[in-house]
Structures are given as C-alpha cells and as structure tokens.
Write an enzyme that holds these catalytic residues in place. Sequence first.
Site, PDB file in Angstrom:
ATOM      1  N   SER A  34       4.361   6.880  -0.977  1.00  0.00           N
ATOM      2  CA  SER A  34       4.534   7.988  -0.015  1.00  0.00           C
ATOM      3  C   SER A  34       5.957   8.523   0.025  1.00  0.00           C
ATOM      4  O   SER A  34       6.884   7.765   0.322  1.00  0.00           O
ATOM      5  CB  SER A  34       4.234   7.510   1.414  1.00  0.00           C
ATOM      6  OG  SER A  34       2.881   7.290   1.598  1.00  0.00           O
ATOM      7  N   HIS A  65       1.221  12.454  -1.535  1.00  0.00           N
ATOM      8  CA  HIS A  65       0.890  11.805  -2.813  1.00  0.00           C
ATOM      9  C   HIS A  65       0.417  12.874  -3.789  1.00  0.00           C
ATOM     10  O   HIS A  65      -0.671  13.442  -3.614  1.00  0.00           O
ATOM     11  CB  HIS A  65      -0.202  10.754  -2.617  1.00  0.00           C
ATOM     12  CG  HIS A  65       0.297   9.520  -1.950  1.00  0.00           C
ATOM     13  ND1 HIS A  65       0.512   8.351  -2.631  1.00  0.00           N
ATOM     14  CD2 HIS A  65       0.668   9.280  -0.679  1.00  0.00           C
ATOM     15  CE1 HIS A  65       0.972   7.438  -1.791  1.00  0.00           C
ATOM     16  NE2 HIS A  65       1.083   7.978  -0.601  1.00  0.00           N
ATOM     17  N   HIS A  87      -5.370   4.454  -2.195  1.00  0.00           N
ATOM     18  CA  HIS A  87      -5.343   3.335  -1.247  1.00  0.00           C
ATOM     19  C   HIS A  87      -6.763   2.888  -0.938  1.00  0.00           C
ATOM     20  O   HIS A  87      -7.659   3.730  -0.793  1.00  0.00           O
ATOM     21  CB  HIS A  87      -4.696   3.761   0.081  1.00  0.00           C
ATOM     22  CG  HIS A  87      -3.333   4.330  -0.053  1.00  0.00           C
ATOM     23  ND1 HIS A  87      -3.124   5.641  -0.423  1.00  0.00           N
ATOM     24  CD2 HIS A  87      -2.111   3.780   0.127  1.00  0.00           C
ATOM     25  CE1 HIS A  87      -1.817   5.858  -0.464  1.00  0.00           C
ATOM     26  NE2 HIS A  87      -1.180   4.753  -0.136  1.00  0.00           N
ATOM     27  N   TYR A  89      -7.895   2.132   1.868  1.00  0.00           N
ATOM     28  CA  TYR A  89      -8.369   2.719   3.128  1.00  0.00           C
ATOM     29  C   TYR A  89      -8.936   4.120   2.960  1.00  0.00           C
ATOM     30  O   TYR A  89      -9.622   4.628   3.835  1.00  0.00           O
ATOM     31  CB  TYR A  89      -7.259   2.728   4.205  1.00  0.00           C
ATOM     32  CG  TYR A  89      -6.096   3.643   3.900  1.00  0.00           C
ATOM     33  CD1 TYR A  89      -6.217   5.024   3.968  1.00  0.00           C
ATOM     34  CD2 TYR A  89      -4.862   3.114   3.538  1.00  0.00           C
ATOM     35  CE1 TYR A  89      -5.153   5.863   3.675  1.00  0.00           C
ATOM     36  CE2 TYR A  89      -3.798   3.929   3.249  1.00  0.00           C
ATOM     37  CZ  TYR A  89      -3.952   5.301   3.310  1.00  0.00           C
ATOM     38  OH  TYR A  89      -2.905   6.122   3.008  1.00  0.00           O
ATOM     39  N   ALA A 117       6.181   2.787   1.021  1.00  0.00           N
ATOM     40  CA  ALA A 117       6.772   2.972   2.344  1.00  0.00           C
ATOM     41  C   ALA A 117       6.196   1.862   3.215  1.00  0.00           C
ATOM     42  O   ALA A 117       5.012   1.534   3.089  1.00  0.00           O
ATOM     43  CB  ALA A 117       6.383   4.337   2.897  1.00  0.00           C
ATOM     44  N   SER A 216      -0.590  -0.751   1.049  1.00  0.00           N
ATOM     45  CA  SER A 216      -0.786  -0.542  -0.396  1.00  0.00           C
ATOM     46  C   SER A 216      -0.306  -1.770  -1.168  1.00  0.00           C
ATOM     47  O   SER A 216      -0.181  -2.860  -0.616  1.00  0.00           O
ATOM     48  CB  SER A 216      -0.012   0.699  -0.850  1.00  0.00           C
ATOM     49  OG  SER A 216       1.381   0.485  -0.722  1.00  0.00           O
ATOM     50  N   ASN A 239      10.096   2.855   9.245  1.00  0.00           N
ATOM     51  CA  ASN A 239       9.973   2.790  10.720  1.00  0.00           C
ATOM     52  C   ASN A 239       9.983   1.334  11.157  1.00  0.00           C
ATOM     53  O   ASN A 239       9.566   0.463  10.405  1.00  0.00           O
ATOM     54  CB  ASN A 239       8.638   3.436  11.154  1.00  0.00           C
ATOM     55  CG  ASN A 239       7.447   2.794  10.452  1.00  0.00           C
ATOM     56  OD1 ASN A 239       7.161   3.098   9.298  1.00  0.00           O
ATOM     57  ND2 ASN A 239       6.780   1.896  11.139  1.00  0.00           N
TER      58      ASN A 239
HETATM   59  N1  HPA Z   1       2.483  -0.087   9.066  1.00  0.00           N
HETATM   60  C1  HPA Z   1       1.682   0.005   7.987  1.00  0.00           C
HETATM   61  N2  HPA Z   1       1.955   0.788   6.955  1.00  0.00           N
HETATM   62  C2  HPA Z   1       3.088   1.515   6.985  1.00  0.00           C
HETATM   63  C3  HPA Z   1       3.958   1.476   8.084  1.00  0.00           C
HETATM   64  C4  HPA Z   1       3.642   0.633   9.177  1.00  0.00           C
HETATM   65  O1  HPA Z   1       4.366   0.540  10.186  1.00  0.00           O
HETATM   66  N3  HPA Z   1       4.989   2.321   7.795  1.00  0.00           N
HETATM   67  C5  HPA Z   1       4.740   2.843   6.572  1.00  0.00           C
HETATM   68  N4  HPA Z   1       3.579   2.369   6.082  1.00  0.00           N
END
Ligand code: HPA
Length: 281
Positions: A34, A65, A87, A89, A117, A216, A239
């Site tokens: 990502s 993507h 992914h 999901y 990410a 992922s 984050n």
């Molecule tokens: N959780 C799961 N997947 C993620 C997150 C997260 O906080 N940040 C980026 N991908």
Amino acid sequence: MLLNTMTASLLQQSIAYVRTRITTRPALALVLGSGLGALADDFASAVSIPYTDIPGMERSSVQGHAGRLVAGTLEGIDVIAMQGRLHPYEGHALEAVVLGVRLMLSLGAATLLVTNAAGGLDPALPAGSLMLIEDHINLSGRNCLVGGNDDALGPRFPDMSRAYDQALSALCLEVAGELGINLTSGVYAGVLGPSYETPAEVRMLRQLGAHAVGMSTVQEVIAARHMGARVLGLSCITNPAAGLSAEPLRHDDVERRAKASAAQLSQLVRGVVARVGSLPA
Ligand code: HPA
C-alpha cells in the site's frame, strides 16, 4: 478436488505468458505494498504488465495498489516487482494471492523482498518509522500450502525457522545505518482483516510478542520459503495500532503515511539491491 490442484497449470500458463513479454531473468523479486508502489516507477528499461493480462492473476481491488507486474533494472540488477498485491481479505483464493510470488520466483529470482504498511504495536515504532521484519506470526488462520502439495515447487512441510534471511537482514541494517535511516527489527503479526483490530486484540498481539500488525505478507513469505527463496521483509509503520492513539484508523491515512515514507524505503531498498550480489550464497 483438493485445494491447490489448479496451481501447477495456472502457474505454467502465467509463466509462459510473462516470458512472451519479459526476456530478462530477474535476480530479485519485490512485492510493493500500500502506497509503496512508486519504487517500480524508477526501474530502468521497464516493462509493465497489468495483472489482468496474466492468466490466473486476479485484480487487486484495493485503493493504492496499481495491479501491475513490472520488470526492469534497479541499481544495474535485473528485478521484477508486483506493484500492488492481492490480499486474502479481498476474497481471493490463497492460490491467487501467492501466484505472483510463485511466478516471479519461477522466472529466476532467488530473493524476495516484501514490503507492507503496518500498524505499530510498540511505542518504539511510531508512525513514519520503518521496521525490519525479523519473524512473523501468521494469525490469519489460513495457510496457502493447504491442499495438494506441488512437489516441483517445494516440500510438503517447509521449515520456517529462518523465514527471514539473516544475512540479508544484517545487510539491510548495515545499509540503513550508512544512510542514517532508523531501522528497528521486530515481529510482524499477519491478521486476516479487513476490519482493523480492536484495542483488546492489539493488547493481545503485544503480549504475543508482535511489534507490528498488518493484513498481508505472511502467505507470500510462506510460498517463497516453500520454494526455497531468501526473504527480506520491511514494514512501513503507518499508524499506532488501534487503541494506542485517540485517532480512529482510516485506510486513506494509512496510504498517505505509506506514501510519505516511500522515498526513504526506496533509498533503503536501492542500497540493499546494489549490494545483494556481494552476499555469500
Ligand atoms: N492494522 C492492520 N493492518 C494495517 C494497519 C493496522 O493498524 N495499518 C496498516 N495496515
């Protein structure tokens, strides 16, 4: 019919097709996650193939993507990259999720560099930092090798005790040090998603010994280790994980933060690629 019994023929079809478009033999394969796809835009002599052109490859439905396979040279080395990944999901079969990795390795790459990410679980990993994946915990409840084993790809029970290559990881830490990039090693917890974690799940993940969490990578690494490839993993912490900050989690923010770190990640990857040939086999 057993799961995974379609893999061999689809893989052969995808290889045959890509060989009509790419004549080089890549030494190294990359998966760009990502907001991290820009690195492939820097490849010289690039040939780009949309996933939708490749038999068996499905389209990534996720914003950020691109959904292309890009071959070219980086630091003078023949490389190939997935610019965007699939992914679990999204609802793809795991065979489809890992087909791109199997394809890139079948074209000759012996090393796989995966990027993603991820949410930071550790205060030492604030948003904007990079983490070297030293190991992973597959919490998705799934495994891409379930089903019939293709002995031509690898063994029924692949060893995962050194899934992330130590020499490559040491090289990456050395390159980071030389470039003045702060790189912390840690464990990546791979969850299914697509909902982000609850704060209680985040507390559990920390107790399990994970430092970052994402949706992922683990299946790709299992497929790569099954085939005996050397793996290097890098997470871009976008984050603090749920409950560790007052902010709710949003994919837009994740993508924006990943893009903000992409230049630093590119610098690091270029440094590793330039020296990967010097590693003992
Ligand atoms: N959780 C799961 N997947 C993620 C997150 C997260 O906080 N940040 C980026 N991908």
